[in-house]
Motif scaffolding. Sequence first.
Motif, short mmCIF file in Angstrom:
data_model
loop_
_atom_site.label_atom_id
_atom_site.label_comp_id
_atom_site.label_asym_id
_atom_site.label_seq_id
_atom_site.Cartn_x
_atom_site.Cartn_y
_atom_site.Cartn_z
N PHE A 1 0.74 -1.27 0.12
CA PHE A 1 -0.14 0.04 -0.03
C PHE A 1 0.98 1.29 0.06
O PHE A 1 0.76 2.15 -0.84
N PHE B 1 3.04 1.19 -3.52
CA PHE B 1 2.36 1.56 -4.73
C PHE B 1 1.71 2.96 -4.79
O PHE B 1 1.51 3.44 -5.63
N VAL C 1 1.74 6.57 -12.73
CA VAL C 1 0.80 5.58 -12.50
C VAL C 1 0.72 4.64 -13.37
O VAL C 1 0.03 3.40 -12.99
N ALA D 1 2.52 1.98 -11.26
CA ALA D 1 1.69 1.44 -10.39
C ALA D 1 0.58 0.49 -11.00
O ALA D 1 0.18 -0.68 -10.32
N VAL D 2 0.04 0.58 -12.03
CA VAL D 2 -0.96 -0.01 -12.57
C VAL D 2 -0.16 -1.61 -12.96
O VAL D 2 -0.75 -2.65 -12.80
N ILE E 1 0.27 -3.32 -9.76
CA ILE E 1 -1.08 -3.69 -9.21
C ILE E 1 -1.61 -5.07 -9.92
O ILE E 1 -1.95 -5.94 -9.37
N LEU E 2 -1.25 -4.96 -11.24
CA LEU E 2 -1.99 -6.09 -12.11
C LEU E 2 -1.07 -7.36 -11.69
O LEU E 2 -1.59 -8.50 -11.36
N SER F 1 0.08 -8.08 -8.87
CA SER F 1 -0.14 -8.57 -7.71
C SER F 1 -1.30 -9.30 -7.87
O SER F 1 -1.64 -10.36 -7.11
N ALA F 2 -2.23 -8.83 -8.76
CA ALA F 2 -3.57 -9.59 -9.17
C ALA F 2 -3.08 -11.07 -9.63
O ALA F 2 -3.87 -12.23 -9.22
N LEU G 1 -1.82 -13.46 -6.93
CA LEU G 1 -2.86 -14.26 -6.34
C LEU G 1 -3.13 -15.82 -6.55
O LEU G 1 -3.56 -16.52 -5.98
N TYR G 2 -3.07 -15.78 -8.04
CA TYR G 2 -3.65 -17.09 -8.44
C TYR G 2 -2.65 -18.29 -7.77
O TYR G 2 -3.29 -19.28 -7.29
N MET H 1 -13.11 -18.39 -11.29
CA MET H 1 -11.78 -17.75 -11.84
C MET H 1 -12.29 -16.53 -12.33
O MET H 1 -11.71 -15.21 -12.11
N HIS I 1 -11.64 -8.64 -9.06
CA HIS I 1 -10.38 -7.94 -8.62
C HIS I 1 -9.78 -7.01 -9.41
O HIS I 1 -9.33 -5.86 -8.94
N LEU J 1 -9.22 -3.24 -8.20
CA LEU J 1 -7.69 -2.29 -8.28
C LEU J 1 -7.84 -1.10 -9.03
O LEU J 1 -7.26 -0.19 -8.64
N PHE K 1 -6.54 6.15 -4.42
CA PHE K 1 -5.24 6.75 -4.27
C PHE K 1 -5.16 8.39 -5.16
O PHE K 1 -4.57 9.37 -4.51
#
Lengths: 482, 495
Positions: free
Chosen positions: A395, A398, A407, A410-411, A414-415, A417-418, A421-422, B161, B168, B172, B179
């Motif tokens: 947090f 980013f 930006v 950061a995008v 963030i993508l 880290s998405a 998660l898988y 999925m 998700h 984001l 932000f």
Amino acid sequence: MSDLMLIAPELIIGITGLIIVLAGLFMGRSSKNALGYLAVLGCLSAIALTISSFATTGSLLAEALVIDALSQFFKLVFLAVALIVCIASIKYTEGNDNAEVFFGLVLFGTLGMMFVASANDLITLYVSFELASLSTYALAGFEKKNARSVEAAMKYILIGALSSALLLLGISFVYGATSTTSIPGIAENIDVLLNNTVGILAIVLLIAGFGFKIALVPFHMWAPDTYQGAPSVVSALLAAGSKKMGIIAAFKVFIVALIALQADWKIAFAALAVVTMTYGNVVALSQTSVKRMLAYSSLAQAGYITMAFVVLTPMALTGGILYTLAHGFMKGGAFIAVGAVVYMVMAKNKDSEVPDHLDSFKGLGKKMPITAFCLMIFLFALAGIPPTAGFMSKFVLFSSTIEAGLVWLAVIAILNSAISLYYYARVVKYMYFMPAEGERFSEPAPYLVALLIALAGVLAIGIWPEPFINMAMQAAEVLLPL
Amino acid sequence: MLPFLSLLILIPLIFSGITLFTKSREQARVVAFVGALATLALSLYMYFTFDSSSASMQFEEMRSWIPSLGISYHLGVDGIAMPLILLNTIVIPLMLIFTWDDVRSAPNRFYALILAMQAAVIGVFVSLDFFLFYIFWELTLIPLFFMVNIWGGPNKAHASMKFFIYTHVASLVMLLGIFGIYFASWFQSGFPSMDIPYLLSQFPLIEDGMLRDGIFLALLFGFLVKMPSVPFHSWLPDAYVEAPVAGSVLFILLKIAGYGMFRVILPILPDTSNPSLMISILGLLGAVSILYGALVALSQQDLKRMIAYSSISHMGFVSLGCAGFVAYSISGAMFQQFSHGLIMAIMFMSVGVIQATTGTRIINELGGLASKMPKLAVIMMLTFMASLGLPGLTGFVAEVNVLAFSYANVPTYVIVALLAIVITAAYHLWAMQRAMFGVYNEKLGDVSDVSMYQLVPMAIIALLILYFGLNPNPVFEMMLTSSNQIASLMAVLGV
């Protein structure tokens, strides 16, 4: 005397290491367990000393070492990792005739890392770097009858030697151009370096040298093999500790000494960060060995931390520094949890080819409930799910990227880290939603203690981050005075 | 005073933890039910002490959490959140009764996830700090993901999925918006704050119009995908259909996106650089969702899929009511969320019963079920009527407010929506007629009517639909108070 007090934590670690190695010579195989407890005691007292003297400043040995909030923060990271590694290793080295060597090497490696954190001179930095590297080379090959462990150590040594050579070459070029090895000295003579073709070469070499240690793509090839092959507790030390050594060294050299270059090299660091995190995450998706997956995820995490070099605002550095601490706990904890699983698999089947295969994690929630729970939290923390340390540090990091107007970076982060998660969630699925094979396994106590300490760290930073953020801010101020 | 809102989050969370450690199905469901009842009792108490005539935050709690980043533990409820909390706490215990006799793997985890979900959803409704809001928002993903992934239908892996990735990514994007507003206000005022009311009040002061629009659109995108609105809806049919009945009901209770529209989007909409364009976007998406959802529902063979699309259609009224931007249309939209939660809960329960007894959900394979399952037929009929907007039931109250009061602002889209209502009536009645009435399809064998455990919760919800349809005031009044405040923002600007 007061000078010596400044490096009291280092002295404690060094002396404990020596005592352990010497005492081990006179102890029988069965009583060597005590050495582990001694190592833990050493780490604990060093941590206590570092915390109690946090934010004192001073320098010694003709300014070759400086003690400030930054170095102390990183020392805490290293000591915390060493602590959990030592605790878990009490079980790992049980009945091993070479236990004193193991603990001695862990402590000497940690000592090297701690000196890197305080180094204010490229020569000191290099020597400390080598101390840590040589200790960890030997640790990676600790299971000398295990071909994978030996392979891991060989790869690590060869690549490590290469990176040391590059680093040393880079340092010599810097010295040639600026005629000093002191980091503040280089900052003063930065013009000479900039107006010199050798200067560019020196910087490329330094990036490569540190890049190997941090395992940034494209200098990462050794990391997955080494992390997978080395004993899990050693992988924890490598991924959670020794990688941070590269980061603090790079912080010192690139931010303190070469700050003037920042504008020119921003894009290079941005590219490294983006490529590293994306590559790490994408490759991690298809791994079936959990240690290997963690190794690739470790690449990705290094990529996130590298963003701090790109953004280079006090807040970004705070985020990056906080991330190193958080990462120390979550990655160290995750490797130790895997170590506990490997221990269980090996206890049942000594010849298991890939003991950390995803299939070993089936129904772990039933077989080893505490280990599974801790591992789940670590994995969610690595993925950046609240309320864990991983979320909090991501947090800060980013959001600082957005604050700086980057930006797009950061995008991408963030993508990434998405995506991550898988593969983290997949392990959780195996642990909790696949039927268990076999009975409940009694979890070895040292592993549990180490896991619970790491868990406490991950949750403390996640739920009550204020003190940690303040410490990280103080550390960031050293790098980038407001 | 007790920290009621913290308790409202903590009670389900703690019971969720206890449920996880129960050893058998009997224990798990009893513990979970007790937890849900305790939450219900607390929320009822809060509801009766709630002051409907005040638009300000009530039961407010404020503690400093991470001062260096301006993050605080700030909770509060107003007329936007209170009815949704009530909806959640009423339906969850009823749903637990409904699933009382179900046999499934890992019941302790199943019930623990339901309560965890309840805690997360309530957390979203009461958070007044963006940081906290986002944490709870993300936490709602995890129970739903596992709900579908573990106990779902044959296509569960794909559906879970898809749901996860869609929502998700959307959250984001929303985070980027958060932000944006956070840093813009930080630069202006010189200190950080994540407080939602404060940041919303700072929004008009952001000088760069592009930045304001960017923030607005990022936040809007996050909410529209979750809601979902056409064209971001394609996760919904898969997820709703593959989920077990309890999972579908949890999805229905996930009213956080519509809530976000009222809490975040509408208050800042008047300060975007082109409010009328933004209103048109909302109206267009609403009208298209209503029409598209209805048309696709008309062509569905699978009863559950039809209901899923009808859900998209109904959620379109929320966007349309927002686009109306007067107090009554906004209240209508809020009431639509409340009503939709009740109606859809029974609809999914009915489909669950039909599938369990007959083994199929394909409308054409059913037929004449009313003769064998009279109790189910009565409740289903009432719900279908409520869903198509029969006066006297909740759906009518919501839709008439939205349509009548949005007309002034977005007449074209209201006309489109009116057209769609005809189709809505058609697919409801047609499905009902094919599945429930006519000659009994003997191929289905011998089927028995709903069991007591299933009948009672469905009947209670059906009575609530009737009650709130005849007398919406107990929740409508507080919604109106809050919408008046939102609409007054627009009036000040005179747009």
